[in-house]
Design an enzyme around this catalytic site. Sequence first.
Site, PDB file in Angstrom:
ATOM      1  N   SER A   1       0.756  -1.152   0.195  1.00 16.37           N
ATOM      2  CA  SER A   1       0.075  -0.011  -0.078  1.00 16.37           C
ATOM      3  C   SER A   1       0.973   1.168   0.120  1.00 16.37           C
ATOM      4  O   SER A   1       1.579   1.326   0.872  1.00 16.37           O
ATOM      5  CB  SER A   1      -0.928   0.011   1.322  1.00 16.37           C
TER       6      SER A   1
ATOM      7  N   ASP B   1      -4.920   3.541  -1.602  1.00 17.06           N
ATOM      8  CA  ASP B   1      -6.010   3.970  -0.748  1.00 17.06           C
ATOM      9  C   ASP B   1      -6.499   5.252  -0.945  1.00 17.06           C
ATOM     10  O   ASP B   1      -5.745   6.341  -0.802  1.00 17.06           O
ATOM     11  CB  ASP B   1      -5.541   3.921   0.830  1.00 17.06           C
TER      12      ASP B   1
ATOM     13  N   MET C   1     -12.271   4.459   0.068  1.00 19.68           N
ATOM     14  CA  MET C   1     -12.708   4.676   1.575  1.00 19.68           C
ATOM     15  C   MET C   1     -13.386   5.920   1.214  1.00 19.68           C
ATOM     16  O   MET C   1     -13.146   6.936   2.025  1.00 19.68           O
ATOM     17  CB  MET C   1     -11.857   4.498   2.537  1.00 19.68           C
TER      18      MET C   1
ATOM     19  N   MET D   1     -11.394  -6.067   6.051  1.00 22.80           N
ATOM     20  CA  MET D   1     -10.709  -5.074   6.871  1.00 22.80           C
ATOM     21  C   MET D   1     -10.344  -5.481   8.321  1.00 22.80           C
ATOM     22  O   MET D   1     -11.356  -5.920   8.944  1.00 22.80           O
ATOM     23  CB  MET D   1     -11.377  -3.702   7.094  1.00 22.80           C
TER      24      MET D   1
HETATM   25  C1  DX5 Z   1      -6.261   1.309   6.010  1.00 17.11           C
HETATM   26  C2  DX5 Z   1      -5.836   1.254   4.508  1.00 17.11           C
HETATM   27  C3  DX5 Z   1      -4.731   0.335   4.478  1.00 17.11           C
HETATM   28  C4  DX5 Z   1      -3.335   0.754   4.942  1.00 17.11           C
HETATM   29  C5  DX5 Z   1      -2.703  -0.531   5.562  1.00 17.11           C
HETATM   30  O1  DX5 Z   1      -7.024   2.343   6.184  1.00 17.11           O
HETATM   31  O2  DX5 Z   1      -6.898   0.874   3.775  1.00 17.11           O
HETATM   32  O3  DX5 Z   1      -4.654  -0.118   3.209  1.00 17.11           O
HETATM   33  O4  DX5 Z   1      -2.718   1.298   3.981  1.00 17.11           O
HETATM   34  O5  DX5 Z   1      -1.571   0.115   6.232  1.00 17.11           O
HETATM   35  P1  DX5 Z   1      -0.961  -1.045   7.207  1.00 17.11           P
HETATM   36  O6  DX5 Z   1      -0.498  -2.281   6.564  1.00 17.11           O
HETATM   37  O7  DX5 Z   1       0.309  -0.335   7.710  1.00 17.11           O
HETATM   38  O8  DX5 Z   1      -1.868  -1.280   8.582  1.00 17.11           O
HETATM   39 ZN    ZN Z   2      -6.412  -0.158   2.025  1.00 20.34          ZN
END
Ligand code: DX5
Ligand code: ZN
Length: 226
Positions: free
Chosen positions: A11, A38, A71, A140
């Site tokens: 990500s 994201d 999101m 999630m």
């Molecule tokens: C969270 C995002 C994720 C985020 C994950 O709101 O949807 O994709 O980048 O980050 P890590 O792997 O650090 O939890």
């Molecule tokens: Zn994500």
Amino acid sequence: MMSKTVRIAPSILSADLLKLADQVAEVEAAGADWIHIDVMDGRFVPNLTFGAGMIEAVRRVTDLPLDVHLMVLEPEQYIEPFAEAGASVFTFHPEATVHVQRHLAAVRARDMMAGLALNPGTPLAALEEVLDDVDLVLIMSVNPGFPAQSYIGSATAKLARARALLDRHGSGAALEVDGGISPRTIRAAHAAGADTFVAGSAIFSASDPGAVIGELRERCREGVPV
Ligand code: DX5
Ligand code: ZN
């Protein structure tokens, strides 16, 4: 059922944006399968991030599939612009819109994989009525909005229930997990049936991001119990 596929999707939320082209090249060279982008609107989640311009920019520096996670409220307004920008997977939250089935069909009509993402507090029932319409289910394992949060343990059992639901339905949809994935947490998620793993801070905060990708994959391969 233990899935054989292991897709790693770094990500870019945790990347150094001023070095993004280099960072994408680095994870691609290390065997990343998808690039996870994201998109946050400051309303569905309390953070603001990227739009079509970023998708277009990343599209120019890699041929890897772009796994776009929205999101945002009313994600349907981005189906056309994100398809134009080069998104490969378009995943949105049913909590953020009304006509989920219609929007999943519209995503497919634009030749993107249609993904449905469920927050930790959203039951799998939201998925059950649209199983024929999804190419990817995203469970999630944190409440979305920020990187570097801790993996919520109940996501593991939810992944197992999602896996059983997809298998029972004969669905070939990918089962993705996002939030707090690291070499320490990935095995439980993999053993529960996830096949696609988003990791942000675990990869980009490391001194050697490529090595972490290898480690994540290796942790899925080990035969010892979780
Ligand atoms: C969270 C995002 C994720 C985020 C994950 O709101 O949807 O994709 O980048 O980050 P890590 O792997 O650090 O939890
Ligand atoms: Zn994500």
